[in-house]
Design an enzyme around this catalytic site. Structure first.
Site, PDB file in Angstrom:
ATOM      1  N   ASP A 532       5.408  57.287  20.936  1.00 46.42           N
ATOM      2  CA  ASP A 532       4.032  57.248  21.421  1.00 46.42           C
ATOM      3  C   ASP A 532       3.210  56.352  20.513  1.00 46.42           C
ATOM      4  O   ASP A 532       3.627  56.003  19.408  1.00 46.42           O
ATOM      5  CB  ASP A 532       3.452  58.671  21.471  1.00 46.42           C
ATOM      6  CG  ASP A 532       3.550  59.391  20.139  1.00 46.42           C
ATOM      7  OD1 ASP A 532       2.875  58.969  19.193  1.00 46.42           O
ATOM      8  OD2 ASP A 532       4.320  60.368  20.025  1.00 46.42           O
ATOM      9  N   GLU A 612      36.247  39.829  17.191  1.00 46.92           N
ATOM     10  CA  GLU A 612      35.028  40.629  17.399  1.00 46.92           C
ATOM     11  C   GLU A 612      34.060  40.444  16.224  1.00 46.92           C
ATOM     12  O   GLU A 612      32.850  40.360  16.412  1.00 46.92           O
ATOM     13  CB  GLU A 612      35.384  42.109  17.554  1.00 46.92           C
ATOM     14  CG  GLU A 612      36.063  42.418  18.884  1.00 46.92           C
ATOM     15  CD  GLU A 612      36.680  43.818  18.926  1.00 46.92           C
ATOM     16  OE1 GLU A 612      36.705  44.410  20.022  1.00 46.92           O
ATOM     17  OE2 GLU A 612      37.161  44.311  17.873  1.00 46.92           O
TER      18      GLU A 612
END
Ligand code: GLA
Length: 727
Positions: A532, A612
């Protein structure tokens, strides 16, 4: 001047919007307009229908068409003839609950007001003005000040309220919402963001029905389940056209958003602290300050509205050293090790990460107390010598020597019963005498409404931060709060506690962020359970969700994007099969999805093969190259992932020189045409060169014809397109 006042009519004018209210001949403050600039007195829209059972204030005499039950009101009261949901509800000393607020006076000042003890939008005197309208009850000495902060260029208005008891005896506030807005005309949908742990901010859009619809939280936090934000959209509103209003409550405790469609199809929106877990005794002479609501509206669809919220949150809510500056790329050990790590393991992860260009090692849960699992140790913010034999300083020293910075996880508000702190100070826990408290993740909550607890936590955390070279703190809270009670308050003030808790939390965060300005604080509550604007005042980024599955993250980040800018979204690449869903997605997809935020990794990099690892190093490099664009560029949602089978988004740099388009197509299919994606926000007359193919397109073509996505195979296949302005 952003605010013009004439004959008690208040025109709040921003670059593209007009907010208009007036105190009428009876001193009733009516809402006239919020929308496009009209340069007009909008009171011609006020209708005075003669509606049965909608009574009339005594002072209007025989005017039976004048009713508080039908007028669009700016701050609605209870018990005096408006039967819709009120913005405020007060119990007087005699037990009556009626209030009839009328206009008393107004004040205009330069700059943006602040709110004692609460986070608020900030702006300097050139950027903002404050309008205060003072209302007074007709029969008591209760006064209400409506505050409007006007950020003219940002097209943003903030609203908050001060309730003042000017009388001789105490009153009790049962509800004091920050926002009340009545909208007489229009056909509206409301959009809110619901969810659960590991699945926050799922966008839900519904037509308004007659009566009250509401979202909220009574959990002591703003919650995973509902977010303190709401949109009202006219039926024909899309991303790029149509009218919508957005409101975000800047508060991290329980909240309520109510929307009522009344008997005349008028809409009332109220938003503020949830009355279910709130009441406040206001003694004579005292003030009560509500948190504020950030408001904006757009006649150009939801994209523009979101961009306005992104701007205000980045520039006028987030603060500190990391507000704008580039943030470190993190490696977090949580999903790599959970509680099972040693100093050597952390050093190995850090070493591997440093070789791939990652900037900071974040040591998550388990480094302190007797914390071998989530059943013990919370509250004991002292190093766990079993795991970190050399202590924090030695670990950090070694990590710094690798060229890596160091960050740490804390959960200061919680305590395990199996902890030194609980054994010493069980009285600091929130619980009701004679009733066993609810445990969640085996833990209890410390009473942050108690200043002694706040001081203790400040001392503990600040000691750790001053004794160690810690450059980042992840501030977590892993449960909802209930069992509200304290023997420090009398019986009739118990329900002040949830709000006092939030004030205590804000004070603690204010002191720590002020005293340690070089530390980056990342908010977290089991992921995005306290996502928030209140938390963003202290923490410029928040761990968006404990769900790190790239597919589900596209849905979570889509919902998050309606109000919160990408710079606030903590997002990490994690291992496959994903620990929350078991889903496999490619490293490319995981990288692209995490790049739409504050980027990092959360896996054991040593388990990756060389190819990777090379890809990780390239991702880190690419993120650093694009970080400025991702943080500062204008953000567009290019699809609705709930409907379109794909998520797609883009950023356009301020000068429109650079465009980054990314997305994920959920399911592959055989024998299909390639997908076409229409871009938005470009200049239709300019031309843009696609970096990979070297092809040049006009803005008009990219926005109408769109761009053909590469032929993708496999589910959840990600794509990325970069364009530069050509002419
Ligand atoms: C919460 C956080 C996670 C992790 C764990 C540790 O769930 O959201 O990222 O820090 O706590 O217990």
């Amino acid at each position: 001047m952003a605010v013009c006042v004439q004959d008690n009519r208040f025109d709040i004018v921003t670059k593209n919007t007009l907010y208009q209210i007036k105190a009428d001949e009876y001193g009733v403050l009516c809402h006239l307009w919020y929308g496009a600039r009209t340069d007009c007195h909008m009171d011609y829209l006020l209708d005075y229908p003669d509606v049965g059972f909608s009574g009339n204030p005594y002072d209007v005499g025989d005017k039976r068409t004048y009713s508080l039950d039908t007028l669009p009101l700016e701050y609605a009261c209870e018990g005096t003839g408006d039967f819709r949901t009120p913005a405020i509800s007060i119990t007087h000393e005699d037990g009556s609950t009626a209030l009839d607020l009328r206009f008393l006076e107004y004040r205009l000042t330069k700059g943006k007001y602040s709110i004692p003890g609460l986070p608020a939008v900030y702006a300097d005197e050139k950027e903002a003005e404050t309008l205060e309208i003072v209302l007074k009850d007709t029969a008591s000495d209760v006064q209400v000040v409506l505050k409007y902060g006007v950020l003219e260029q940002a097209d943003v208005i903030t609203r908050s309220v001060v309730v003042t008891n000017k009388g001789e005896s105490a009153v009790v506030i049962k509800k004091a919402h920050s926002l009340c807005m009545d909208i007489p005309y229009g056909d509206w949908d409301w959009v809110h963001f619901h969810g659960r742990h590991t699945m926050e901010r799922q966008m839900e859009c519904a037509p308004l029905i007659h009566g009250i619809q509401e979202s909220g939280s009574g959990r002591g936090t703003s919650s995973h389940q509902q977010n303190p934000t709401v949109l009202l959209c006219e039926k024909d509103c899309t991303e790029n056209a149509g009218f919508c209003i957005g409101a975000a409550l800047m508060y991290s405790g329980g909240f309520q958003t109510q929307i009522e469609k009344d008997q005349l199809d008028q809409v009332r929106l109220v938003m503020g602290i949830h009355p279910k877990t709130f009441s406040w005794k206001l003694a004579a002479g005292e003030n009560f300050y509500t948190p504020e609501v950030i408001l904006s509206c757009s006649v150009e669809g939801t994209a523009k509205l979101s961009q306005r919220f992104h701007h205000v949150i980045r520039n006028h809510v987030c603060r500190g050293k990391y507000q704008f500056s580039e943030r470190p790329v993190l490696i977090n050990n949580w999903e790599a090790t959970y509680f099972d790590f040693t100093e050597q393991k952390i050093l190995d992860i850090a070493k591997q990460a440093s070789e791939l260009g990652i900037d900071m090692m974040v040591l998550d849960d388990g480094w302190f107390g007797k914390r071998e699992s989530d059943t013990s140790g919370l509250g004991d913010w002292f190093v766990n010598d079993n795991k970190l034999v050399g202590g924090l300083q030695s670990l950090i020293g070694q990590i710094n020597q690798m060229g890596m910075r160091f960050g740490i996880w804390v959960e200061p508000e919680a305590v395990s019963e199996d902890s030194e702190l609980y054994r010493k100070h069980s009285e600091w826990v929130i619980r009701i005498p004679g009733r066993m408290p609810v445990r969640a993740r085996y833990q209890l909550i410390l009473d942050l409404s108690n200043p002694v607890v706040v001081d203790y936590l400040y001392d503990r955390i600040s000691k750790i931060l001053s004794e160690n070279h810690i450059e980042y703190v992840k501030w977590d809270l892993n449960r909802s709060i209930c069992d509200w009670y304290t023997d420090r308050l009398p019986q009739d003030r118990q329900m002040e506690m949830p709000h006092r808790y939030v004030l205590g939390l804000y004070e603690l965060l204010e002191r720590l962020t002020h005293d340690f300005p070089d530390v980056l604080f990342e908010g977290c509550s089991g992921g995005g359970g306290r996502y928030d604007a209140g938390m963003l005042y202290y923490c410029p980024q928040i761990w968006c969700s404990d769900d790190t599955d790239a597919h589900e993250r596209t849905l979570i980040q889509y919902g998050t994007s309606f109000f919160y800018p990408t710079s606030t979204v903590g997002a990490h690449v994690s291992a496959v099969p994903n620990h929350q869903t078991g889903r496999d997605t490619s490293l490319k997809t995981r990288g692209i999805v995490a790049m739409a935020g504050s980027f990092g990794y959360e896996l054991d990099l040593s388990t990756l093969n060389n190819e990777e690892k090379k890809e990780v190093a390239e991702q880190v490099k690419k993120y650093k190259e694009y970080q400025k664009l991702i943080y500062e560029g204008t953000y567009y949602r290019l699809s609705n992932p709930f409907e379109d089978g794909m998520a797609a988004w883009s950023w356009i740099s301020k000068e429109e020189a650079q465009i980054l388009v990314q997305g994920v197509v959920y399911r592959s299919a055989s024998n299909t045409l390639r997908r076409r994606l229409r871009l938005t926000g470009l200049n239709e007359h300019a031309s843009y060169k696609e970096s990979e193919s070297g092809r040049v397109f006009t803005g008009a073509a990219l926005m109408s014809g769109g761009i053909l996505l590469p032929r993708l195979t496999g589910d959840d296949a990600a794509f990325e397109i970069t364009l530069i302005k050509w002419k």
